[in-house]
Design a protein around this motif. Structure first.
Motif, PDB file in Angstrom:
ATOM      1  N   LYS A   1       0.833  -1.207   0.000  1.00 60.85           N
ATOM      2  CA  LYS A   1       0.000   0.000   0.000  1.00 60.85           C
ATOM      3  C   LYS A   1       0.866   1.256   0.000  1.00 60.85           C
ATOM      4  O   LYS A   1       1.901   1.303   0.669  1.00 60.85           O
ATOM      5  CB  LYS A   1      -0.912   0.027   1.232  1.00 60.85           C
ATOM      6  CG  LYS A   1      -1.777  -1.208   1.399  1.00 60.85           C
ATOM      7  CD  LYS A   1      -2.787  -1.339   0.304  1.00 60.85           C
ATOM      8  CE  LYS A   1      -3.707  -2.521   0.584  1.00 60.85           C
ATOM      9  NZ  LYS A   1      -4.692  -2.725  -0.440  1.00 60.85           N
ATOM     10  N   LEU A   2       0.402   2.275  -0.723  1.00 65.36           N
ATOM     11  CA  LEU A   2       1.108   3.557  -0.725  1.00 65.36           C
ATOM     12  C   LEU A   2       0.744   4.369   0.508  1.00 65.36           C
ATOM     13  O   LEU A   2      -0.440   4.467   0.863  1.00 65.36           O
ATOM     14  CB  LEU A   2       0.758   4.362  -1.975  1.00 65.36           C
ATOM     15  CG  LEU A   2       1.424   3.897  -3.255  1.00 65.36           C
ATOM     16  CD1 LEU A   2       0.859   4.644  -4.449  1.00 65.36           C
ATOM     17  CD2 LEU A   2       2.935   4.070  -3.183  1.00 65.36           C
ATOM     18  N   VAL A   3       1.753   4.911   1.139  1.00 66.82           N
ATOM     19  CA  VAL A   3       1.594   5.720   2.345  1.00 66.82           C
ATOM     20  C   VAL A   3       2.498   6.932   2.206  1.00 66.82           C
ATOM     21  O   VAL A   3       3.572   6.846   1.611  1.00 66.82           O
ATOM     22  CB  VAL A   3       1.989   4.911   3.615  1.00 66.82           C
ATOM     23  CG1 VAL A   3       1.795   5.738   4.874  1.00 66.82           C
ATOM     24  CG2 VAL A   3       1.250   3.588   3.696  1.00 66.82           C
TER      25      VAL A   3
ATOM     26  N   SER B   1       5.789  17.979  14.122  1.00 62.75           N
ATOM     27  CA  SER B   1       4.484  17.358  13.860  1.00 62.75           C
ATOM     28  C   SER B   1       4.596  16.470  12.645  1.00 62.75           C
ATOM     29  O   SER B   1       5.416  16.695  11.748  1.00 62.75           O
ATOM     30  CB  SER B   1       3.393  18.418  13.670  1.00 62.75           C
ATOM     31  OG  SER B   1       3.584  19.123  12.471  1.00 62.75           O
ATOM     32  N   GLY B   2       3.778  15.448  12.649  1.00 64.07           N
ATOM     33  CA  GLY B   2       3.783  14.513  11.540  1.00 64.07           C
ATOM     34  C   GLY B   2       2.400  13.928  11.357  1.00 64.07           C
ATOM     35  O   GLY B   2       1.575  13.951  12.271  1.00 64.07           O
ATOM     36  N   ALA B   3       2.182  13.401  10.159  1.00 64.31           N
ATOM     37  CA  ALA B   3       0.904  12.766   9.862  1.00 64.31           C
ATOM     38  C   ALA B   3       1.149  11.596   8.931  1.00 64.31           C
ATOM     39  O   ALA B   3       1.821  11.742   7.907  1.00 64.31           O
ATOM     40  CB  ALA B   3      -0.053  13.763   9.213  1.00 64.31           C
ATOM     41  N   GLY B   4       0.605  10.450   9.315  1.00 66.01           N
ATOM     42  CA  GLY B   4       0.583   9.306   8.422  1.00 66.01           C
ATOM     43  C   GLY B   4      -0.643   9.455   7.540  1.00 66.01           C
ATOM     44  O   GLY B   4      -1.747   9.654   8.056  1.00 66.01           O
ATOM     45  N   THR B   5      -0.466   9.411   6.219  1.00 70.51           N
ATOM     46  CA  THR B   5      -1.585   9.567   5.300  1.00 70.51           C
ATOM     47  C   THR B   5      -1.600   8.391   4.336  1.00 70.51           C
ATOM     48  O   THR B   5      -0.548   7.843   3.982  1.00 70.51           O
ATOM     49  CB  THR B   5      -1.503  10.891   4.522  1.00 70.51           C
ATOM     50  OG1 THR B   5      -0.353  10.870   3.679  1.00 70.51           O
ATOM     51  CG2 THR B   5      -1.433  12.081   5.472  1.00 70.51           C
ATOM     52  N   TYR B   6      -2.790   8.025   3.922  1.00 69.67           N
ATOM     53  CA  TYR B   6      -2.983   6.824   3.122  1.00 69.67           C
ATOM     54  C   TYR B   6      -3.766   7.151   1.868  1.00 69.67           C
ATOM     55  O   TYR B   6      -4.639   8.023   1.883  1.00 69.67           O
ATOM     56  CB  TYR B   6      -3.721   5.764   3.949  1.00 69.67           C
ATOM     57  CG  TYR B   6      -2.919   5.366   5.153  1.00 69.67           C
ATOM     58  CD1 TYR B   6      -2.094   4.261   5.137  1.00 69.67           C
ATOM     59  CD2 TYR B   6      -2.930   6.150   6.310  1.00 69.67           C
ATOM     60  CE1 TYR B   6      -1.317   3.917   6.232  1.00 69.67           C
ATOM     61  CE2 TYR B   6      -2.163   5.818   7.412  1.00 69.67           C
ATOM     62  CZ  TYR B   6      -1.360   4.706   7.368  1.00 69.67           C
ATOM     63  OH  TYR B   6      -0.584   4.377   8.448  1.00 69.67           O
TER      64      TYR B   6
END
Length: 130
Positions: free
Chosen positions: A95-97, A111-116
């Motif tokens: 899967k692309l992340v 700050s960070g964010a995991g996005t899908y």
């Protein structure tokens, strides 16, 4: 941060993840960093997907590594913004992340964010339990 520094950072970040070296990954984060993730919301509903502080981020990622012992990332792309680096990768499940990471003046992630991918998000399932 320039393009070369962003590439170097992303390479070290992926290497640390693939080695399952949480200390190595977290060495890039400020103590009071905030990280958001829809997977964190699934695994730790009480957080509403918002992890506050390095220790909360560590606990979430440690849980992830325990549940997915074959976790592995293949770097697909690196994008540079103003104080932002986006690391696009394909995970162990193909899967692309993208990780969107904002840096403070000291060079640490604040700050960070995991996005899908929205395609993957519609079929996403929580990580398997032990």
């Amino acid at each position: 941060m320039d393009h070369e520094a962003a590439r170097d950072f992303a390479s070290r970040w992926v290497e640390a993840w693939n080695a399952h070296d949480l200390d190595g990954v977290l060495s890039h984060f400020a103590e009071d960093a905030i990280f958001t993730s829809p997977v964190a919301r699934q695994l730790l509903p009480h957080t509403e997907g918002v992890l506050r502080g390095k220790e909360a981020i560590r606990a979430y990622w440690q849980l992830g590594l325990e549940r997915i012992p074959d976790l592995y990332f293949d770097l697909e792309g690196i994008y540079l913004g103003v104080h932002i680096v986006v690391i696009n990768y394909r995970n162990h499940a193909g899967k692309l992340v993208s990780e969107v990471l904002e840096f403070g003046p000291d060079g640490l992630v604040v700050s960070g964010a995991g996005t899908y991918s929205t395609t993957d998000a519609t079929t996403a399932r929580p990580m398997p339990s032990d």
